[in-house]
Design a protein around this motif. Structure first.
Motif, mmCIF file in Angstrom:
data_model
loop_
_atom_site.group_PDB
_atom_site.id
_atom_site.type_symbol
_atom_site.label_atom_id
_atom_site.label_comp_id
_atom_site.label_asym_id
_atom_site.label_seq_id
_atom_site.Cartn_x
_atom_site.Cartn_y
_atom_site.Cartn_z
ATOM 1 N N PRO A 97 0.804 -0.975 0.064
ATOM 2 C CA PRO A 97 0.129 0.147 -0.086
ATOM 3 C C PRO A 97 0.782 1.444 0.122
ATOM 4 N N THR A 98 0.142 2.245 -0.193
ATOM 5 C CA THR A 98 0.984 3.598 -0.129
ATOM 6 C C THR A 98 -0.235 4.740 0.469
ATOM 7 N N GLY A 99 0.155 5.706 1.120
ATOM 8 C CA GLY A 99 -0.551 6.680 1.868
ATOM 9 C C GLY A 99 0.326 7.974 2.287
ATOM 10 N N VAL A 100 -0.463 8.882 2.134
ATOM 11 C CA VAL A 100 0.261 10.184 2.613
ATOM 12 C C VAL A 100 -0.823 11.050 3.560
ATOM 13 N N ALA A 101 -0.346 11.496 4.450
ATOM 14 C CA ALA A 101 -0.961 12.181 5.427
ATOM 15 C C ALA A 101 -1.870 13.151 5.012
ATOM 16 N N THR A 104 -0.936 16.822 4.187
ATOM 17 C CA THR A 104 0.352 16.690 3.132
ATOM 18 C C THR A 104 0.032 16.508 1.717
ATOM 19 N N ARG A 105 -1.421 16.021 1.502
ATOM 20 C CA ARG A 105 -1.580 15.941 0.191
ATOM 21 C C ARG A 105 -1.596 16.857 -0.779
ATOM 22 N N GLY A 106 -1.354 16.470 -2.221
ATOM 23 C CA GLY A 106 -1.627 17.668 -3.100
ATOM 24 C C GLY A 106 -0.228 18.376 -3.324
ATOM 25 N N GLN A 107 0.890 17.972 -2.445
ATOM 26 C CA GLN A 107 2.113 18.474 -2.560
ATOM 27 C C GLN A 107 3.320 17.755 -3.495
ATOM 28 N N GLY A 108 2.882 16.511 -3.909
ATOM 29 C CA GLY A 108 3.711 15.800 -4.796
ATOM 30 C C GLY A 108 4.241 14.688 -4.115
ATOM 31 N N VAL A 109 3.776 14.404 -2.923
ATOM 32 C CA VAL A 109 4.516 13.377 -1.889
ATOM 33 C C VAL A 109 4.325 12.071 -2.537
ATOM 34 N N GLY A 110 2.955 11.833 -2.635
ATOM 35 C CA GLY A 110 2.521 10.824 -3.146
ATOM 36 C C GLY A 110 3.177 10.092 -4.438
ATOM 37 N N LYS A 111 3.239 11.041 -5.349
ATOM 38 C CA LYS A 111 4.016 10.926 -6.781
ATOM 39 C C LYS A 111 5.396 10.544 -6.375
ATOM 40 N N ALA A 112 6.056 11.348 -5.434
ATOM 41 C CA ALA A 112 7.489 10.905 -5.271
ATOM 42 C C ALA A 112 7.789 9.508 -4.542
ATOM 43 N N GLY A 135 -6.626 2.165 -5.969
ATOM 44 C CA GLY A 135 -7.767 2.975 -5.829
ATOM 45 C C GLY A 135 -7.738 4.135 -6.739
ATOM 46 N N PRO A 136 -6.960 4.964 -6.765
ATOM 47 C CA PRO A 136 -6.892 6.034 -7.502
ATOM 48 C C PRO A 136 -6.284 5.818 -8.913
ATOM 49 N N VAL A 137 -7.220 5.104 -9.680
ATOM 50 C CA VAL A 137 -6.494 4.473 -11.045
ATOM 51 C C VAL A 137 -6.025 5.651 -11.896
ATOM 52 N N ALA A 141 -2.378 6.009 -13.897
ATOM 53 C CA ALA A 141 -2.413 6.005 -15.295
ATOM 54 C C ALA A 141 -1.437 7.534 -15.668
ATOM 55 N N LYS A 142 -1.996 8.474 -15.051
ATOM 56 C CA LYS A 142 -1.103 9.814 -15.218
ATOM 57 C C LYS A 142 0.340 9.896 -14.963
ATOM 58 N N GLN A 143 0.686 9.154 -13.573
ATOM 59 C CA GLN A 143 2.089 9.465 -13.388
ATOM 60 C C GLN A 143 2.977 8.267 -14.101
ATOM 61 N N LEU A 144 2.458 7.169 -14.468
ATOM 62 C CA LEU A 144 3.197 6.152 -14.940
ATOM 63 C C LEU A 144 2.694 5.536 -16.155
HETATM 64 C C1 LIG Z 1 -3.116 8.829 -3.708
HETATM 65 C C2 LIG Z 1 -2.292 9.556 -2.550
HETATM 66 C C3 LIG Z 1 -1.034 8.705 -2.367
HETATM 67 C C4 LIG Z 1 -1.767 10.792 -3.581
HETATM 68 O O1 LIG Z 1 -0.791 11.493 -2.763
HETATM 69 P P1 LIG Z 1 -0.487 12.867 -2.946
HETATM 70 O O2 LIG Z 1 0.384 13.550 -2.147
HETATM 71 O O3 LIG Z 1 -1.904 13.682 -2.468
HETATM 72 O O4 LIG Z 1 -0.586 13.019 -4.511
HETATM 73 P P2 LIG Z 1 0.487 13.994 -5.214
HETATM 74 O O5 LIG Z 1 0.293 15.462 -4.440
HETATM 75 O O6 LIG Z 1 1.987 13.472 -5.473
HETATM 76 O O7 LIG Z 1 -0.222 14.139 -6.754
HETATM 77 C C5 LIG Z 1 0.494 14.250 -7.881
HETATM 78 C C6 LIG Z 1 -0.459 14.521 -8.901
HETATM 79 O O8 LIG Z 1 -1.342 13.388 -9.124
HETATM 80 C C7 LIG Z 1 -2.712 13.725 -8.839
HETATM 81 N N1 LIG Z 1 -3.504 13.004 -7.991
HETATM 82 C C8 LIG Z 1 -3.468 12.763 -6.880
HETATM 83 N N2 LIG Z 1 -4.535 12.204 -6.291
HETATM 84 C C9 LIG Z 1 -5.129 11.770 -7.361
HETATM 85 C C10 LIG Z 1 -6.319 11.088 -7.052
HETATM 86 N N3 LIG Z 1 -6.844 10.299 -6.486
HETATM 87 N N4 LIG Z 1 -6.615 10.726 -8.744
HETATM 88 C C11 LIG Z 1 -6.069 11.299 -9.544
HETATM 89 N N5 LIG Z 1 -5.189 11.997 -9.451
HETATM 90 C C12 LIG Z 1 -4.573 12.414 -8.295
HETATM 91 C C13 LIG Z 1 -2.509 15.060 -8.470
HETATM 92 O O9 LIG Z 1 -3.508 16.064 -8.666
HETATM 93 C C14 LIG Z 1 -1.179 15.706 -8.749
HETATM 94 O O10 LIG Z 1 -1.306 16.229 -10.261
HETATM 95 P P3 LIG Z 1 -0.229 17.347 -11.070
HETATM 96 O O11 LIG Z 1 0.905 16.675 -10.922
HETATM 97 O O12 LIG Z 1 -1.141 17.337 -12.124
HETATM 98 O O13 LIG Z 1 -0.452 18.536 -9.851
HETATM 99 C C15 LIG Z 1 -3.040 10.122 -1.396
HETATM 100 O O14 LIG Z 1 -4.253 11.031 -2.030
HETATM 101 C C16 LIG Z 1 -3.628 9.340 -0.213
HETATM 102 O O15 LIG Z 1 -2.923 9.025 0.426
HETATM 103 N N6 LIG Z 1 -4.653 8.804 -0.691
HETATM 104 C C17 LIG Z 1 -5.366 7.742 0.436
HETATM 105 C C18 LIG Z 1 -4.706 6.206 0.353
HETATM 106 C C19 LIG Z 1 -4.836 5.755 -0.958
HETATM 107 O O16 LIG Z 1 -5.781 5.835 -1.743
HETATM 108 N N7 LIG Z 1 -3.652 4.939 -1.568
HETATM 109 C C20 LIG Z 1 -3.690 4.511 -2.619
HETATM 110 C C21 LIG Z 1 -3.885 3.022 -2.608
HETATM 111 S S1 LIG Z 1 -3.837 2.227 -4.111
#
Ligand SMILES: CC(C)(COP(=O)(O)OP(=O)(O)OC[C@H]1O[C@@H](n2cnc3c(N)ncnc32)[C@H](O)[C@@H]1OP(=O)(O)O)[C@@H](O)C(=O)NCCC(=O)NCCS
Length: 168
Positions: A97-101, A104-112, A135-137, A141-144
């Motif tokens: 799994p992966t998750g961001v507080a 902290t979301r929306g700052q690029g941490v999940g992508k990194a 979950g967030p398909v 799709a967008k990142q990778l």
């Molecule tokens: C999914 C998650 C890890 C993303 O982390 P984050 O730090 O908010 O994401 P980032 O800020 O790195 O987002 C990077 C880009 O992805 C996009 N993005 C983020 N979450 C998204 C989502 N749920 N659906 C589509 N796009 C998303 C952002 O808009 C951003 O776009 P940009 O590059 O055009 O600005 C976070 O929302 C989370 O912890 N969610 C709950 C747990 C979860 O669902 N984990 C995944 C399980 S498979």
């Protein structure tokens, strides 16, 4: 939530992503063994017992298959956990799994975390990664350029036990 497939031979470069995080005072790195309880507890509190279990599996491996995001420590403040990403935890070759507080979301941490984890998977020898129960398909799709695997629900999760808390 379907599984998704990622080509590890077409990854975005990691260095610019790490640099962008550094500029924001955020460190992305492989977790250390002594951090196991800190990360497991955090995963349980912020997400679920399932995720806590998967983080434990990641820490049972060497190299630890959990990447974490933390604040940069200073002379007066210790680092704080902001998020995590695991691989080889659900099954071999699986990301998550992966998750961001939430704050902290929306700052690029999940992508990194995602890109760092994919590079780690490539470095240990995988050609493809499977994102388990994505979950967030659109995010993947967008990142990778990840693609959905047809008929993968419930897939490997079929018949999974409820968490211990739900059973008792
Ligand atoms: C999914 C998650 C890890 C993303 O982390 P984050 O730090 O908010 O994401 P980032 O800020 O790195 O987002 C990077 C880009 O992805 C996009 N993005 C983020 N979450 C998204 C989502 N749920 N659906 C589509 N796009 C998303 C952002 O808009 C951003 O776009 P940009 O590059 O055009 O600005 C976070 O929302 C989370 O912890 N969610 C709950 C747990 C979860 O669902 N984990 C995944 C399980 S498979």
């Amino acid at each position: 939530m379907p599984d998704m497939l990622v080509k590890l031979y077409e990854l975005p470069p990691l260095a610019p992503v790490l640099e962008e995080m550094k500029q924001k005072g955020i460190v992305i790195r492989t977790a250390l063994g002594p951090e196991m309880k800190a990360v497991c507890g955090w995963a349980k509190e912020h997400f679920s017992e399932y995720w806590e279990s998967e983080v434990e599996v990641a820490f049972a491996r060497l190299p630890v298959s959990c990447i974490i995001a933390t604040t940069e420590p200073t002379d007066t403040e210790r680092s704080k956990l902001l998020g995590f990403a695991c691989y080889d935890s659900t099954l071999r070759g699986f990301f998550g799994p992966t998750g961001v507080a939430e704050e902290t979301r929306g700052q690029g941490v999940g992508k990194a975390l995602l890109i760092a984890c994919m590079h780690a998977m490539r470095d240990v020898g995988y050609g493809y990664a499977i994102i388990g129960g994505a979950g967030p398909v659109d995010f993947y799709a967008k990142q990778l350029g990840a693609i959905v695997i047809d008929d993968s629900v419930p897939g490997v999760y079929r018949g999974m036990l409820p968490t211990y808390t739900l059973q008792t």
